[in-house]
Write a protein that holds these residues in place. Sequence first.
Motif, mmCIF file in Angstrom:
data_model
loop_
_atom_site.group_PDB
_atom_site.id
_atom_site.type_symbol
_atom_site.label_atom_id
_atom_site.label_comp_id
_atom_site.label_asym_id
_atom_site.label_seq_id
_atom_site.Cartn_x
_atom_site.Cartn_y
_atom_site.Cartn_z
ATOM 1 N N ASP A 95 -42.109 19.658 -24.760
ATOM 2 C CA ASP A 95 -43.446 19.042 -25.123
ATOM 3 C C ASP A 95 -43.631 17.642 -24.853
ATOM 4 O OD1 ASP A 95 -43.527 18.633 -28.745
ATOM 5 O OD2 ASP A 95 -41.794 18.479 -27.201
ATOM 6 N N LYS A 96 -42.510 17.094 -24.930
ATOM 7 C CA LYS A 96 -42.398 15.579 -24.767
ATOM 8 C C LYS A 96 -40.987 15.009 -24.271
ATOM 9 C CE LYS A 96 -44.427 12.763 -27.660
ATOM 10 N NZ LYS A 96 -44.587 11.965 -28.821
ATOM 11 N N LEU A 97 -40.678 14.931 -22.945
ATOM 12 C CA LEU A 97 -39.545 14.155 -22.665
ATOM 13 C C LEU A 97 -39.694 12.561 -22.664
ATOM 14 C CD1 LEU A 97 -38.363 16.092 -19.464
ATOM 15 C CD2 LEU A 97 -37.844 16.460 -21.949
ATOM 16 N N TYR B 33 -48.636 16.720 -17.973
ATOM 17 C CA TYR B 33 -48.075 15.574 -18.598
ATOM 18 C C TYR B 33 -48.787 14.368 -17.726
ATOM 19 C CZ TYR B 33 -44.557 18.865 -20.168
ATOM 20 O OH TYR B 33 -43.829 19.938 -20.567
ATOM 21 N N TYR B 35 -47.696 10.190 -17.268
ATOM 22 C CA TYR B 35 -46.773 9.226 -17.701
ATOM 23 C C TYR B 35 -47.025 8.035 -16.685
ATOM 24 C CZ TYR B 35 -43.127 12.069 -19.727
ATOM 25 O OH TYR B 35 -42.522 13.269 -20.739
ATOM 26 N N PHE B 45 -44.493 7.723 -21.607
ATOM 27 C CA PHE B 45 -45.215 8.819 -22.060
ATOM 28 C C PHE B 45 -46.707 8.440 -22.401
ATOM 29 C CE2 PHE B 45 -46.520 12.927 -23.470
ATOM 30 C CZ PHE B 45 -47.171 12.671 -24.900
ATOM 31 N N TYR B 48 -50.189 14.617 -23.106
ATOM 32 C CA TYR B 48 -49.661 15.910 -23.021
ATOM 33 C C TYR B 48 -50.448 17.036 -23.168
ATOM 34 C CZ TYR B 48 -46.625 20.210 -24.110
ATOM 35 O OH TYR B 48 -46.182 21.556 -24.523
ATOM 36 N N ASP B 56 -51.557 16.013 -27.170
ATOM 37 C CA ASP B 56 -50.735 15.111 -27.890
ATOM 38 C C ASP B 56 -51.190 13.664 -27.143
ATOM 39 O OD1 ASP B 56 -47.199 14.512 -28.468
ATOM 40 O OD2 ASP B 56 -49.041 13.269 -28.801
ATOM 41 N N SER B 58 -50.603 10.729 -28.261
ATOM 42 C CA SER B 58 -49.798 9.745 -29.074
ATOM 43 C C SER B 58 -49.108 8.531 -28.228
ATOM 44 C CB SER B 58 -48.690 10.216 -29.857
ATOM 45 O OG SER B 58 -47.473 10.742 -28.931
#
Lengths: 109, 114
Positions: A95-97, B33, B35, B45, B48, B56, B58
């Motif tokens: 979910d988050k790399l 995602y 980035y 990041f 997501y 997400d 954040s």
Amino acid sequence: GEDVEQSLFLSVREGDSSVINCTYTDSSSTYLYWYKQEPGAGLQLLTYIFSNMDMKQDQRLTVLLNKKDKHLSLRIADTQTGDSAIYFCAEGESDKLIFGTGTRLQVFP
Amino acid sequence: GAGVSQSPSNKVTEKGKDVELRCDPISGHTALYWYRQSLGQGLEFLIYFQGNSAPDKSGLPSDRFSAERTGGSVSTLTIQRTQQEDSAVYLCASSSIRVSGELFFGEGSRLTVL
């Protein structure tokens, strides 16, 4: 928060071995990854290692993981000019790399 | 298409203008995602999306940044009132939940704010 650190540059002679190092902070990751970014292209997954392994070998690539020190390395044997690229270490879950800054590998003849 | 497609590949804009960056993920990939890649900063990041779950957010650096994903497929990243520090390459990636951790990246959208 999570942090992944790499040196920015590495220069090697063609035919020598290259070792790219990475340190990370999150010890809960299931996998750790190496991605490669060639000039003008997106990142591609190069290899990955399960967190319960110490080493993984894949042809010219060897990944070493030291969980105690939270240190990951990528060794490229017989480095070729085509290996010139930016190499990113990454850790985390799907979910988050979290990626490192990337190490620019330059191979000279 | 076979891979993640992003557009535009290059965008030059004036400070204060709004920009929209588009990402078309690999068909069937549930995760998407965004980035940001700045010189010497690595990959940062941003946001997501996973299926129908709340995204997400954040990593979004300020409220000038927003993203949406329509129909579980195409995503748009919007930057309002662009600033020079927004100049970067914006990378989109998608993944299948069945293969944990392998993200498939697009070639990125290079944004230059003058």
